[in-house]
Each structure stands twice: as C-alpha cells, then as structure tokens.
Design a protein around this motif. Structure first.
Motif, PDB file in Angstrom:
ATOM      1  N   ASP A  49       0.838  -1.210   0.000  1.00 14.77           N
ATOM      2  CA  ASP A  49       0.000   0.000   0.000  1.00 14.77           C
ATOM      3  C   ASP A  49       0.871   1.258   0.000  1.00 14.77           C
ATOM      4  N   GLN A  50       0.579   2.143  -0.918  1.00 13.54           N
ATOM      5  CA  GLN A  50       1.282   3.430  -0.950  1.00 13.54           C
ATOM      6  C   GLN A  50       0.471   4.424  -0.123  1.00 13.54           C
ATOM      7  N   VAL A  51       0.857   4.548   1.136  1.00 17.92           N
ATOM      8  CA  VAL A  51       0.102   5.410   2.048  1.00 17.92           C
ATOM      9  C   VAL A  51       0.829   6.744   2.171  1.00 17.92           C
ATOM     10  N   GLU A  52       0.127   7.802   1.860  1.00 16.15           N
ATOM     11  CA  GLU A  52       0.729   9.140   1.900  1.00 16.15           C
ATOM     12  C   GLU A  52      -0.371  10.181   1.992  1.00 16.15           C
ATOM     13  N   MET A  53       0.039  11.442   2.211  1.00 16.95           N
ATOM     14  CA  MET A  53      -0.928  12.542   2.222  1.00 16.95           C
ATOM     15  C   MET A  53      -1.368  12.815   0.792  1.00 16.95           C
ATOM     16  N   ARG A  54      -2.678  12.719   0.564  1.00 17.42           N
ATOM     17  CA  ARG A  54      -3.230  12.933  -0.778  1.00 17.42           C
ATOM     18  C   ARG A  54      -4.278  14.047  -0.722  1.00 17.42           C
ATOM     19  N   GLU A  55      -4.313  14.851  -1.766  1.00 14.86           N
ATOM     20  CA  GLU A  55      -5.225  16.000  -1.814  1.00 14.86           C
ATOM     21  C   GLU A  55      -6.566  15.559  -2.401  1.00 14.86           C
ATOM     22  N   ILE A  56      -7.571  15.428  -1.532  1.00 17.44           N
ATOM     23  CA  ILE A  56      -8.873  14.954  -2.014  1.00 17.44           C
ATOM     24  C   ILE A  56      -9.759  16.105  -2.505  1.00 17.44           C
ATOM     25  N   ALA A  57      -9.401  17.317  -2.135  1.00 15.28           N
ATOM     26  CA  ALA A  57     -10.058  18.534  -2.611  1.00 15.28           C
ATOM     27  C   ALA A  57      -9.038  19.654  -2.434  1.00 15.28           C
ATOM     28  N   PRO A  58      -9.201  20.786  -3.135  1.00 15.98           N
ATOM     29  CA  PRO A  58      -8.207  21.854  -3.012  1.00 15.98           C
ATOM     30  C   PRO A  58      -7.917  22.234  -1.563  1.00 15.98           C
ATOM     31  N   GLY A  59      -6.656  22.023  -1.141  1.00 18.26           N
ATOM     32  CA  GLY A  59      -6.242  22.370   0.211  1.00 18.26           C
ATOM     33  C   GLY A  59      -6.625  21.376   1.284  1.00 18.26           C
ATOM     34  N   HIS A  60      -7.285  20.273   0.915  1.00 20.33           N
ATOM     35  CA  HIS A  60      -7.729  19.278   1.897  1.00 20.33           C
ATOM     36  C   HIS A  60      -6.967  17.978   1.658  1.00 20.33           C
ATOM     37  N   PHE A  61      -6.065  17.648   2.589  1.00 25.99           N
ATOM     38  CA  PHE A  61      -5.190  16.481   2.457  1.00 25.99           C
ATOM     39  C   PHE A  61      -5.548  15.432   3.505  1.00 25.99           C
ATOM     40  N   VAL A  62      -5.494  14.173   3.093  1.00 23.04           N
ATOM     41  CA  VAL A  62      -5.763  13.065   4.009  1.00 23.04           C
ATOM     42  C   VAL A  62      -4.692  11.996   3.818  1.00 23.04           C
ATOM     43  N   TYR A  63      -4.240  11.434   4.911  1.00 24.40           N
ATOM     44  CA  TYR A  63      -3.259  10.348   4.893  1.00 24.40           C
ATOM     45  C   TYR A  63      -3.998   9.047   4.579  1.00 24.40           C
ATOM     46  N   CYS A  64      -3.748   8.485   3.398  1.00 25.10           N
ATOM     47  CA  CYS A  64      -4.530   7.330   2.969  1.00 25.10           C
ATOM     48  C   CYS A  64      -3.827   6.557   1.862  1.00 25.10           C
ATOM     49  N   SER A  65      -4.356   5.360   1.592  1.00 21.92           N
ATOM     50  CA  SER A  65      -3.877   4.544   0.474  1.00 21.92           C
ATOM     51  C   SER A  65      -4.632   4.959  -0.792  1.00 21.92           C
ATOM     52  N   GLU A  66      -4.228   4.408  -1.917  1.00 26.19           N
ATOM     53  CA  GLU A  66      -4.909   4.728  -3.179  1.00 26.19           C
ATOM     54  C   GLU A  66      -6.368   4.306  -3.134  1.00 26.19           C
ATOM     55  N   LYS A  67      -6.635   3.127  -2.549  1.00 24.46           N
ATOM     56  CA  LYS A  67      -8.010   2.641  -2.451  1.00 24.46           C
ATOM     57  C   LYS A  67      -8.858   3.570  -1.586  1.00 24.46           C
ATOM     58  N   GLU A  68      -8.309   3.969  -0.426  1.00 23.91           N
ATOM     59  CA  GLU A  68      -9.040   4.884   0.455  1.00 23.91           C
ATOM     60  C   GLU A  68      -9.231   6.240  -0.206  1.00 23.91           C
ATOM     61  N   PHE A  69      -8.230   6.669  -0.947  1.00 24.06           N
ATOM     62  CA  PHE A  69      -8.307   7.952  -1.658  1.00 24.06           C
ATOM     63  C   PHE A  69      -9.521   7.971  -2.591  1.00 24.06           C
ATOM     64  N   ALA A  70      -9.724   6.894  -3.329  1.00 23.30           N
ATOM     65  CA  ALA A  70     -10.872   6.798  -4.244  1.00 23.30           C
ATOM     66  C   ALA A  70     -12.189   6.841  -3.457  1.00 23.30           C
ATOM     67  N   GLU A  71     -12.207   6.168  -2.298  1.00 25.69           N
ATOM     68  CA  GLU A  71     -13.416   6.159  -1.473  1.00 25.69           C
ATOM     69  C   GLU A  71     -13.705   7.547  -0.909  1.00 25.69           C
ATOM     70  N   TYR A  72     -12.659   8.219  -0.429  1.00 25.31           N
ATOM     71  CA  TYR A  72     -12.839   9.571   0.117  1.00 25.31           C
ATOM     72  C   TYR A  72     -13.324  10.538  -0.962  1.00 25.31           C
ATOM     73  N   LYS A  73     -12.730  10.435  -2.145  1.00 29.92           N
ATOM     74  CA  LYS A  73     -13.137  11.313  -3.249  1.00 29.92           C
ATOM     75  C   LYS A  73     -14.597  11.105  -3.602  1.00 29.92           C
ATOM     76  N   ALA A  74     -15.011   9.842  -3.616  1.00 25.11           N
ATOM     77  CA  ALA A  74     -16.389   9.519  -4.000  1.00 25.11           C
ATOM     78  C   ALA A  74     -17.406  10.026  -2.973  1.00 25.11           C
ATOM     79  N   SER A  75     -16.987  10.043  -1.691  1.00 22.72           N
ATOM     80  CA  SER A  75     -17.926  10.448  -0.634  1.00 22.72           C
ATOM     81  C   SER A  75     -17.794  11.917  -0.227  1.00 22.72           C
ATOM     82  N   TYR A  76     -16.886  12.641  -0.891  1.00 26.18           N
ATOM     83  CA  TYR A  76     -16.620  14.039  -0.507  1.00 26.18           C
ATOM     84  C   TYR A  76     -17.833  14.911  -0.794  1.00 26.18           C
ATOM     85  N   LYS A  77     -18.205  15.710   0.187  1.00 26.14           N
ATOM     86  CA  LYS A  77     -19.408  16.563   0.045  1.00 26.14           C
ATOM     87  C   LYS A  77     -19.047  17.907  -0.542  1.00 26.14           C
TER      88      LYS A  77
END
Length: 310
Positions: free
Chosen positions: A282-310
């Motif tokens: 798993d490549q776990v790192e800080m990823r930008e799910i929205a402008p200025g909003h970073f979350v420490y996650c894997s690629e799979k979690e990143f996709a889930e966070y993006k999909a559920s982002y309000k």
C-alpha cells in the motif's frame, strides 16, 4: 496566503533510535505554514504535536527531514551568529506558565532577557521603556515590572510569556498548548490577545492544542496528528464540516455542545486503528482529495474519500 514562511519536509523525530524501545514521536510528516496565518495542530496527548513544535524550533535535533524557515534549513550547520539570528525570528510560548518563568528573576529581567542577548536596547532607559511597552501590549502595566512570577495568576503569567516572546520582534511563534493550564474565561482572553497581536504585528503562529473548539476559533488551517503521523490537513471550516479521516471524525464527535437535547442523543464515533492496517504494497501518503484538503490514505481509500466528498 501564497508566501511560505515555513516548510516542513519529511520531518522525523525518533527517540532511543536503533534500540528496542525506540519511539517514533514524529514519523515522516510534511506541511507548510504561510506568512500571517495560524496553523492549528491537534491530537490526543502523546501524538507528537509538541515534539513537532520543539523539533521545528530546534530544541530537538531532527532525526531526519528538513525544516525550512524563509528558505533556510533550520537543522543545517549554523554559526553562533546564524543561530542567534534564527532564535530571534522564531520564538515559543510554553504550555506551563508556572514552570516557564524563572522564579528568581523579576518580570523586567525575564522580559528583557532576549533584548539583552540580541542587543536591542542601547541604554537602560531604552531597555525599560521596551519592557513597559511590552507589558502594556499584553494587558499588564508597568508597575508589574518589579514583581516576581509567584505574584501573578496563571493567566497573567501566560501574558508575561507572550511578552517575553514578543520582546525580540519575531516573525513566527510556536504556541505549545498555551491555554491548557488556564481557566476557560482566561483562555478566551489569552487567545483574543494573540489574535490582536497577530493583526497588529503581522505574526505567524503554529498553535498546538488538544481543545478542538478553541483551535477552530483561532486557526486558518488545522492539521490532525495521530501517533506521530499527520492524518489530515484542511482549512478550519472545511475540516469541521467535512472531516474525512476516521480519527478526525472521532475527535470531532467528542466535542460537547451546550445543547442538552444534542448531548442526550449524541453518538460518539470511535477510531479503531486496526481498521487501518496497511501492507507493504500500500502506498500510504498525504493525498489531496479537494483543493487544500489532504488526508493520509492509500490509493483505495483515496478513491473512497473522493467519492464520498461533500
């Protein structure tokens, strides 16, 4: 906020390195602080937030990584003159207003210590004028200059700590849980004072605390730490309205509100780190799910966070 004052790159602070009882107090974190802003750093006790502040100001020599202040590496080799100049530009307000002031020194000498070290006053009169001005700046008066720390309340002592930090005219102040030892009413006074001084003097703050409601009040952006890792970083309002990492959600769900009906029905979320076990693949790192909003996650979690982002 486009001009970076501070850049933290892959900062690590390990204790007892190489030994069985090694502690990864700060474990590979990166973030920036912009001129004129307040960045809040929150997390439970022992998460590494205070160690982060102490590593930034070089009270600890970093195990690895870089801390760039105005483009210069804080932990690089420095002459005494360079260290002296750095210490003037970056100051710290400590958590304990009782232990951080020398009980044997008068207030005037405590505040003027930095003035003396950096030669900021040419005469005794100029030195005392600066002390009086600083006392008035933090809401005290010149009669307090000849007193000793034990003659002051906790809130007043923290004001003295702020005056001492301001004495050398810094650009950046690390406030390490500066209100945690104070009564609630005094906390608001100290925070309001810090905001007022920030506007007047163009200061930049790293505000370390575990009181999330107060951090929201003072901070432009907030970083959340968990066991040495930075797990989320976002603008203050965004983090509170739309927390993405489960640990951030658990912290926010624990904030009490002055509403009996809400409190009666409040469902507190719990964070189970076992739900976030990663493999070496798993490549776990800080990823930008929205402008200025970073979350420490894997690629799979990143996709889930993006999909559920309000």
């Amino acid at each position: 906020m486009t001009e970076k004052l501070l850049e933290i790159k892959h900062l690590k602070q390990y204790f007892n390195e190489g030994k069985p009882n090694m502690v990864k107090a700060v474990d590979d974190i990166s973030f920036d602080i912009y001129k004129g802003e307040t960045l809040g750093l929150v997390g439970e006790s022992g998460c590494g937030k205070s160690t982060t502040g102490r590593s930034i100001i070089r009270l600890y020599d970093a195990t690895d990584g870089e801390v760039l202040f105005n483009g210069e590496n804080v932990h690089g080799k420095k002459s005494k003159a360079e260290l002296k100049q750095f210490n003037r530009k970056m100051q710290m307000i400590f958590q304990d207003p009782y232990a951080s002031l020398n009980p044997r020194m008068k207030v005037a000498d405590i505040i003027a210590e930095g003035i003396d070290i950096h030669g900021l006053a040419k005469t005794k009169k100029e030195r005392m004028d600066k002390v009086y001005s600083l006392l008035e700046t933090v809401g005290l008066n010149r009669e307090h200059a000849n007193r000793y720390p034990h003659e002051f309340s906790g809130g007043q002592r923290q004001r003295l700590g702020i005056a001492r930090a301001l004495a050398v005219e810094p650009d950046f102040i690390i406030a390490d849980e500066p209100i945690s030892a104070l009564d609630v009413s005094i906390q608001a006074q100290v925070v309001n004072l810090m905001q007022k001084l920030q506007k007047e003097k163009g200061l930049t703050y790293l505000f370390i605390a575990h009181d999330l409601s107060m951090v929201k009040y003072i901070s432009d952006r907030i970083g959340v730490m968990y066991f040495g890792k930075l797990v989320e970083l976002a603008p203050s309002d965004v983090l509170y309205k739309n927390p993405m990492h489960p640990y951030t959600q658990s912290l926010l769900s624990a904030i009490p509100l002055p509403d009996p009906d809400y409190e009666r029905n409040r469902i507190r979320k719990t964070y189970n780190p076992a739900d976030h076990q990663y493999t070496s693949e798993d490549q776990v790192e800080m990823r930008e799910i929205a402008p200025g909003h970073f979350v420490y996650c894997s690629e799979k979690e990143f996709a889930e966070y993006k999909a559920s982002y309000k």
